[in-house]
Design a protein around this motif. Structure first.
Motif, PDB file in Angstrom:
ATOM      1  N   GLY A   1       0.818  -1.211   0.000  1.00 48.89           N
ATOM      2  CA  GLY A   1       0.000   0.000   0.000  1.00 48.89           C
ATOM      3  C   GLY A   1       0.847   1.254   0.000  1.00 48.89           C
ATOM      4  O   GLY A   1       0.538   2.233  -0.707  1.00 48.89           O
ATOM      5  N   ILE A   2       1.939   1.258   0.760  1.00 50.41           N
ATOM      6  CA  ILE A   2       2.824   2.427   0.799  1.00 50.41           C
ATOM      7  C   ILE A   2       3.506   2.632  -0.555  1.00 50.41           C
ATOM      8  O   ILE A   2       3.696   3.765  -1.010  1.00 50.41           O
ATOM      9  CB  ILE A   2       3.877   2.261   1.910  1.00 50.41           C
ATOM     10  CG1 ILE A   2       3.190   2.240   3.278  1.00 50.41           C
ATOM     11  CG2 ILE A   2       4.894   3.391   1.867  1.00 50.41           C
ATOM     12  CD1 ILE A   2       2.405   3.489   3.601  1.00 50.41           C
ATOM     13  N   VAL A   3       3.874   1.536  -1.217  1.00 46.43           N
ATOM     14  CA  VAL A   3       4.477   1.653  -2.553  1.00 46.43           C
ATOM     15  C   VAL A   3       3.508   2.349  -3.509  1.00 46.43           C
ATOM     16  O   VAL A   3       3.876   3.281  -4.243  1.00 46.43           O
ATOM     17  CB  VAL A   3       4.868   0.260  -3.093  1.00 46.43           C
ATOM     18  CG1 VAL A   3       5.314   0.363  -4.551  1.00 46.43           C
ATOM     19  CG2 VAL A   3       5.978  -0.347  -2.248  1.00 46.43           C
ATOM     20  N   VAL A   4       2.260   1.910  -3.495  1.00 49.94           N
ATOM     21  CA  VAL A   4       1.251   2.508  -4.373  1.00 49.94           C
ATOM     22  C   VAL A   4       1.035   3.978  -4.019  1.00 49.94           C
ATOM     23  O   VAL A   4       0.963   4.850  -4.897  1.00 49.94           O
ATOM     24  CB  VAL A   4      -0.072   1.719  -4.276  1.00 49.94           C
ATOM     25  CG1 VAL A   4      -1.174   2.422  -5.064  1.00 49.94           C
ATOM     26  CG2 VAL A   4       0.117   0.300  -4.775  1.00 49.94           C
ATOM     27  N   VAL A   5       0.947   4.267  -2.717  1.00 45.83           N
ATOM     28  CA  VAL A   5       0.725   5.650  -2.280  1.00 45.83           C
ATOM     29  C   VAL A   5       1.885   6.548  -2.714  1.00 45.83           C
ATOM     30  O   VAL A   5       1.671   7.674  -3.189  1.00 45.83           O
ATOM     31  CB  VAL A   5       0.548   5.702  -0.746  1.00 45.83           C
ATOM     32  CG1 VAL A   5       0.611   7.142  -0.246  1.00 45.83           C
ATOM     33  CG2 VAL A   5      -0.772   5.072  -0.349  1.00 45.83           C
ATOM     34  N   TYR A   6       3.115   6.056  -2.578  1.00 47.81           N
ATOM     35  CA  TYR A   6       4.265   6.881  -2.965  1.00 47.81           C
ATOM     36  C   TYR A   6       4.252   7.166  -4.466  1.00 47.81           C
ATOM     37  O   TYR A   6       4.458   8.311  -4.897  1.00 47.81           O
ATOM     38  CB  TYR A   6       5.574   6.184  -2.580  1.00 47.81           C
ATOM     39  CG  TYR A   6       6.796   6.928  -3.074  1.00 47.81           C
ATOM     40  CD1 TYR A   6       7.222   8.089  -2.439  1.00 47.81           C
ATOM     41  CD2 TYR A   6       7.495   6.491  -4.194  1.00 47.81           C
ATOM     42  CE1 TYR A   6       8.326   8.794  -2.901  1.00 47.81           C
ATOM     43  CE2 TYR A   6       8.594   7.188  -4.663  1.00 47.81           C
ATOM     44  CZ  TYR A   6       9.010   8.338  -4.013  1.00 47.81           C
ATOM     45  OH  TYR A   6      10.090   9.044  -4.478  1.00 47.81           O
ATOM     46  N   VAL A   7       4.013   6.138  -5.266  1.00 45.79           N
ATOM     47  CA  VAL A   7       3.991   6.327  -6.724  1.00 45.79           C
ATOM     48  C   VAL A   7       2.894   7.313  -7.114  1.00 45.79           C
ATOM     49  O   VAL A   7       3.119   8.249  -7.903  1.00 45.79           O
ATOM     50  CB  VAL A   7       3.792   4.971  -7.435  1.00 45.79           C
ATOM     51  CG1 VAL A   7       3.577   5.188  -8.933  1.00 45.79           C
ATOM     52  CG2 VAL A   7       4.997   4.069  -7.200  1.00 45.79           C
ATOM     53  N   MET A   8       1.700   7.133  -6.566  1.00 45.35           N
ATOM     54  CA  MET A   8       0.599   8.036  -6.900  1.00 45.35           C
ATOM     55  C   MET A   8       0.874   9.453  -6.402  1.00 45.35           C
ATOM     56  O   MET A   8       0.501  10.433  -7.058  1.00 45.35           O
ATOM     57  CB  MET A   8      -0.704   7.504  -6.296  1.00 45.35           C
ATOM     58  CG  MET A   8      -1.127   6.142  -6.821  1.00 45.35           C
ATOM     59  SD  MET A   8      -1.305   6.110  -8.619  1.00 45.35           S
ATOM     60  CE  MET A   8      -2.696   7.211  -8.831  1.00 45.35           C
ATOM     61  N   THR A   9       1.520   9.568  -5.244  1.00 47.57           N
ATOM     62  CA  THR A   9       1.845  10.896  -4.714  1.00 47.57           C
ATOM     63  C   THR A   9       2.808  11.633  -5.633  1.00 47.57           C
ATOM     64  O   THR A   9       2.594  12.807  -5.974  1.00 47.57           O
ATOM     65  CB  THR A   9       2.459  10.769  -3.305  1.00 47.57           C
ATOM     66  OG1 THR A   9       1.497  10.196  -2.430  1.00 47.57           O
ATOM     67  CG2 THR A   9       2.875  12.129  -2.767  1.00 47.57           C
TER      68      THR A   9
ATOM     69  N   VAL B   1       0.558  14.620  -7.051  1.00 51.52           N
ATOM     70  CA  VAL B   1       0.667  15.823  -6.221  1.00 51.52           C
ATOM     71  C   VAL B   1       1.389  16.966  -6.932  1.00 51.52           C
ATOM     72  O   VAL B   1       0.891  18.102  -6.942  1.00 51.52           O
ATOM     73  CB  VAL B   1       1.341  15.483  -4.871  1.00 51.52           C
ATOM     74  CG1 VAL B   1       1.686  16.757  -4.100  1.00 51.52           C
ATOM     75  CG2 VAL B   1       0.429  14.604  -4.041  1.00 51.52           C
ATOM     76  N   PRO B   2       2.563  16.751  -7.558  1.00 54.09           N
ATOM     77  CA  PRO B   2       3.214  17.880  -8.242  1.00 54.09           C
ATOM     78  C   PRO B   2       2.334  18.485  -9.339  1.00 54.09           C
ATOM     79  O   PRO B   2       2.247  19.720  -9.462  1.00 54.09           O
ATOM     80  CB  PRO B   2       4.485  17.254  -8.818  1.00 54.09           C
ATOM     81  CG  PRO B   2       4.758  16.079  -7.943  1.00 54.09           C
ATOM     82  CD  PRO B   2       3.412  15.546  -7.576  1.00 54.09           C
ATOM     83  N   ASN B   3       1.685  17.641 -10.123  1.00 58.48           N
ATOM     84  CA  ASN B   3       0.861  18.155 -11.222  1.00 58.48           C
ATOM     85  C   ASN B   3      -0.364  18.908 -10.704  1.00 58.48           C
ATOM     86  O   ASN B   3      -0.686  20.003 -11.189  1.00 58.48           O
ATOM     87  CB  ASN B   3       0.419  16.999 -12.123  1.00 58.48           C
ATOM     88  CG  ASN B   3       1.583  16.395 -12.890  1.00 58.48           C
ATOM     89  OD1 ASN B   3       2.128  17.006 -13.800  1.00 58.48           O
ATOM     90  ND2 ASN B   3       1.983  15.200 -12.503  1.00 58.48           N
ATOM     91  N   LEU B   4      -1.054  18.333  -9.730  1.00 61.55           N
ATOM     92  CA  LEU B   4      -2.232  19.007  -9.187  1.00 61.55           C
ATOM     93  C   LEU B   4      -1.853  20.306  -8.491  1.00 61.55           C
ATOM     94  O   LEU B   4      -2.573  21.313  -8.589  1.00 61.55           O
ATOM     95  CB  LEU B   4      -2.955  18.074  -8.207  1.00 61.55           C
ATOM     96  CG  LEU B   4      -3.664  16.864  -8.820  1.00 61.55           C
ATOM     97  CD1 LEU B   4      -4.201  15.950  -7.728  1.00 61.55           C
ATOM     98  CD2 LEU B   4      -4.798  17.322  -9.731  1.00 61.55           C
ATOM     99  N   THR B   5      -0.723  20.297  -7.780  1.00 57.41           N
ATOM    100  CA  THR B   5      -0.297  21.507  -7.071  1.00 57.41           C
ATOM    101  C   THR B   5       0.042  22.625  -8.054  1.00 57.41           C
ATOM    102  O   THR B   5      -0.312  23.794  -7.838  1.00 57.41           O
ATOM    103  CB  THR B   5       0.925  21.197  -6.187  1.00 57.41           C
ATOM    104  OG1 THR B   5       0.599  20.131  -5.291  1.00 57.41           O
ATOM    105  CG2 THR B   5       1.331  22.416  -5.376  1.00 57.41           C
ATOM    106  N   MET B   6       0.731  22.290  -9.155  1.00 53.72           N
ATOM    107  CA  MET B   6       1.061  23.316 -10.150  1.00 53.72           C
ATOM    108  C   MET B   6      -0.190  23.792 -10.879  1.00 53.72           C
ATOM    109  O   MET B   6      -0.314  24.979 -11.209  1.00 53.72           O
ATOM    110  CB  MET B   6       2.084  22.764 -11.143  1.00 53.72           C
ATOM    111  CG  MET B   6       3.481  22.605 -10.567  1.00 53.72           C
ATOM    112  SD  MET B   6       4.732  22.216 -11.817  1.00 53.72           S
ATOM    113  CE  MET B   6       4.213  20.580 -12.312  1.00 53.72           C
ATOM    114  N   MET B   7      -1.124  22.889 -11.141  1.00 54.81           N
ATOM    115  CA  MET B   7      -2.361  23.297 -11.812  1.00 54.81           C
ATOM    116  C   MET B   7      -3.157  24.265 -10.945  1.00 54.81           C
ATOM    117  O   MET B   7      -3.681  25.273 -11.429  1.00 54.81           O
ATOM    118  CB  MET B   7      -3.207  22.062 -12.128  1.00 54.81           C
ATOM    119  CG  MET B   7      -2.656  21.193 -13.253  1.00 54.81           C
ATOM    120  SD  MET B   7      -3.579  19.641 -13.421  1.00 54.81           S
ATOM    121  CE  MET B   7      -5.226  20.277 -13.736  1.00 54.81           C
ATOM    122  N   LEU B   8      -3.227  23.974  -9.653  1.00 54.17           N
ATOM    123  CA  LEU B   8      -3.976  24.844  -8.739  1.00 54.17           C
ATOM    124  C   LEU B   8      -3.139  26.024  -8.268  1.00 54.17           C
ATOM    125  O   LEU B   8      -3.690  26.994  -7.730  1.00 54.17           O
ATOM    126  CB  LEU B   8      -4.443  24.029  -7.521  1.00 54.17           C
ATOM    127  CG  LEU B   8      -5.381  22.857  -7.825  1.00 54.17           C
ATOM    128  CD1 LEU B   8      -5.638  22.037  -6.567  1.00 54.17           C
ATOM    129  CD2 LEU B   8      -6.700  23.360  -8.406  1.00 54.17           C
TER     130      LEU B   8
END
Length: 552
Positions: free
Chosen positions: A61-69, A73-80
């Motif tokens: 689960g942590i592996v999946v969370v890290y990859v998705m993060t 996160v960088p793309n959504l943060t830059m978009m917003l």
């Protein structure tokens, strides 16, 4: 949280701010993911399959969370284009961080005393207790009925003793080739062991002798066949006829158990053993094959004593099993009746409890050592890695104090607390350690790093606790104490990262022991930036950063 907060503090275009944020926190986020995986995967070292499954699942689960993060996160943060108003660190964090920096030795002493109290006083008070029914869901009909059955019938943990004794019987009552086997004496030994086991508190023992006592033998005697010929014989004197009438002119009927009949035959001066053999053989043949095989093997060389007891905590179960095993090892009846130790649910429960206790230390030691090893590889400084892990070790030691004060026992659920704390709690120290190293490792760097990272840690703890609260809705009694302990220890982990870690760093800096080394660190500490020109790749110019922003 750490990426977005760092992004909001940076200046420039969204791409530039994200590049700076990832350059600053990217390594710390990766380290957090790796150490969390190490903490969870250490659960796979336990010999318990359910705990291994939890470890593998959480690690993946942590592996999946890290990859998705790192993707989202960088793309959504830059978009917003997240913006955060610039403000100094909250006064509460500044004041809290000033305490370990100004009162370093006192702070370390307080943490050391708390750790010693937990390890020395509270640890022996924490019971190593596995209660199977506590880990069963509430409101389920089968579970509720099992609890009722366990309470009212004092049953639910079946087991048995394997008896080695030849209880075979001959069907011939007049056996001239009698080989000397005396099954009754062996059965007496089995009855004696059964009786001792029944004396153990909340324990019920049943053997083949129990059936012999439960099944009756009918006795119906009529004296008329003897009395009538005497009365009809004219040559018999009247006195004899009167005596015959007194003795034989009656009917006698009654019931006795097979066991009572065998005991009566045992009092006979001769012929008792042969008669007992015959009667025992009759008893065996009166049972169905399935019933007989429940208690006796087909060759009559072995038999079983069934032991049942209610679901109890492990300490009570262990006490009962210990008494039964002690009786089983005694020479019962003195006729060569030997018994195994108790086999069954109760014995398995005790072994599970012992495995839980032993595996806790194995998984915890693995998690701590590999966390230090990983931090050492990334920081390229094993001493710095050990220092960063100390707050986590402190939190692990504090689990005994928290469990003792909350009357929480060590079970299949709570045994995972140590490894989970290493995986989750080390994140707090990593982000502070990474920021201290980034700022140069001075006293000011320690103060600024801890105060500026404090808000992110508070947000992380709050979100984690909010997620933990959802587990209270799981209808399993053993889950709630586990969540209570985890929440308290997560708060302690954050506090130790904000208070204990700067105290350790400050002690070394005040003793003129460098936290980090290298020219890069010296340049950052002096406000210098090294630039490498494209024309002269082998020349480094140290230039003063005149427009350097405050770390906020």
């Amino acid at each position: 949280l750490h990426i977005t907060n760092r992004y909001a503090e940076c200046k420039g275009t969204p791409r530039e701010k994200m590049a700076e944020a990832l350059d600053s926190t990217g390594r710390a986020v990766l380290l957090s993911a790796i150490t969390t995986i190490i903490g969870f995967i250490s659960l796979a070292l336990t010999p318990m399959k359910p705990i291994q499954t939890v470890g593998y699942s959480l690690a993946m689960g942590i592996v999946v969370v890290y990859v998705m993060t790192m993707i989202m996160v960088p793309n959504l943060t830059m978009m917003l284009d997240l913006k955060k108003p610039s403000h100094p660190p909250p006064k509460a964090f500044v004041a809290a961080v000033s305490v370990p920096i100004n009162w370093t030795k006192l702070t370390l002493s307080l943490f050391l005393v708390a750790m010693l109290i937990s390890a020395g006083y509270s640890r022996p008070n924490v019971e190593e207790n596995v209660d199977l029914l506590e880990m069963a869901p509430e409101g389920v009909g089968a579970v509720d009925k099992m609890k009722t059955y366990s309470t009212e019938f004092e049953a639910g943990q079946p087991g048995f003793l394997l008896i080695d004794a030849d209880v075979s019987a001959s069907p011939e009552i007049f056996n001239t080739n009698f080989d000397g086997n005396d099954p009754y004496s062996k059965l007496v030994g089995i009855e004696e062991l059964e009786g001792k086991c029944n004396q153990v508190n909340q324990t019920t023992a049943v053997s083949i002798v129990f059936l012999m006592k439960a099944i009756a033998v009918g006795v119906d005697l009529d004296g008329d066949p003897i009395n009538e010929p005497i009365q009809d014989n004219e040559f018999v004197p009247d006195q004899i006829k009167e005596l015959s009438a007194i003795i034989f002119d009656r009917e006698v009927s009654g019931n006795g158990s097979f066991w009572w009949s065998l005991a009566a035959l045992d009092q006979q001066p001769s012929g008792g053993t042969e008669s007992q053999n015959f009667l025992i053989n009759v008893f065996y043949n009166s049972l169905t094959l399935e019933m007989r095989n429940l208690f006796i093997s087909e060759d009559y060389k072995q038999s079983l004593i069934y032991i049942d007891m209610p679901f109890m905590d492990v300490k009570s179960t262990e006490n009962a099993v210990s008494q039964i095993d002690n009786y089983a090892q005694q020479d019962t009846g003195g006729v060569g009746v030997t018994s195994s130790k108790l086999i069954g649910v109760a014995s398995v429960t005790i072994e599970v409890n012992n495995l839980v206790v032993g595996s806790q230390w194995t998984s915890l030691l693995f998690a701590l050592l590999f966390t230090v090893f990983t931090l050492g590889l990334v920081f390229r400084d094993i001493r710095y890695a050990i220092l960063t892990t100390i707050p986590v070790a402190f939190t692990v030691f504090m689990q005994w104090l928290v469990m003792d004060q909350g009357s929480v026992s060590l079970s299949l659920v709570t045994v995972m607390i140590g490894s989970i704390l290493v995986g989750v709690g080390v994140d707090f120290s990593i982000h502070i350690a990474n920021r201290v190293k980034e700022l140069g490792g001075s006293i000011d760097a320690i103060r600024i790093a801890c105060a500026s990272t404090g808000m992110s840690l508070t947000e992380a703890v709050t979100v984690t606790i909010a997620g933990m609260f959802c587990a209270y809705y799981i209808p399993i009694p053993a889950i709630a104490p586990f969540i209570d302990v985890i929440i308290i220890l997560l708060i302690l982990a954050a506090i130790s990262a904000l208070i204990l870690l700067p105290a350790i760093y400050s002690l070394l800096v005040k003793a003129n022991i460098s936290l980090t080394g290298g020219s890069g660190t010296m340049a950052k500490a002096a406000g210098l930036r090294r630039t490498l020109t494209r024309e002269q790749g082998d020349i480094m110019d140290a230039t003063l950063v005149m427009d350097s922003q405050d770390v906020w």
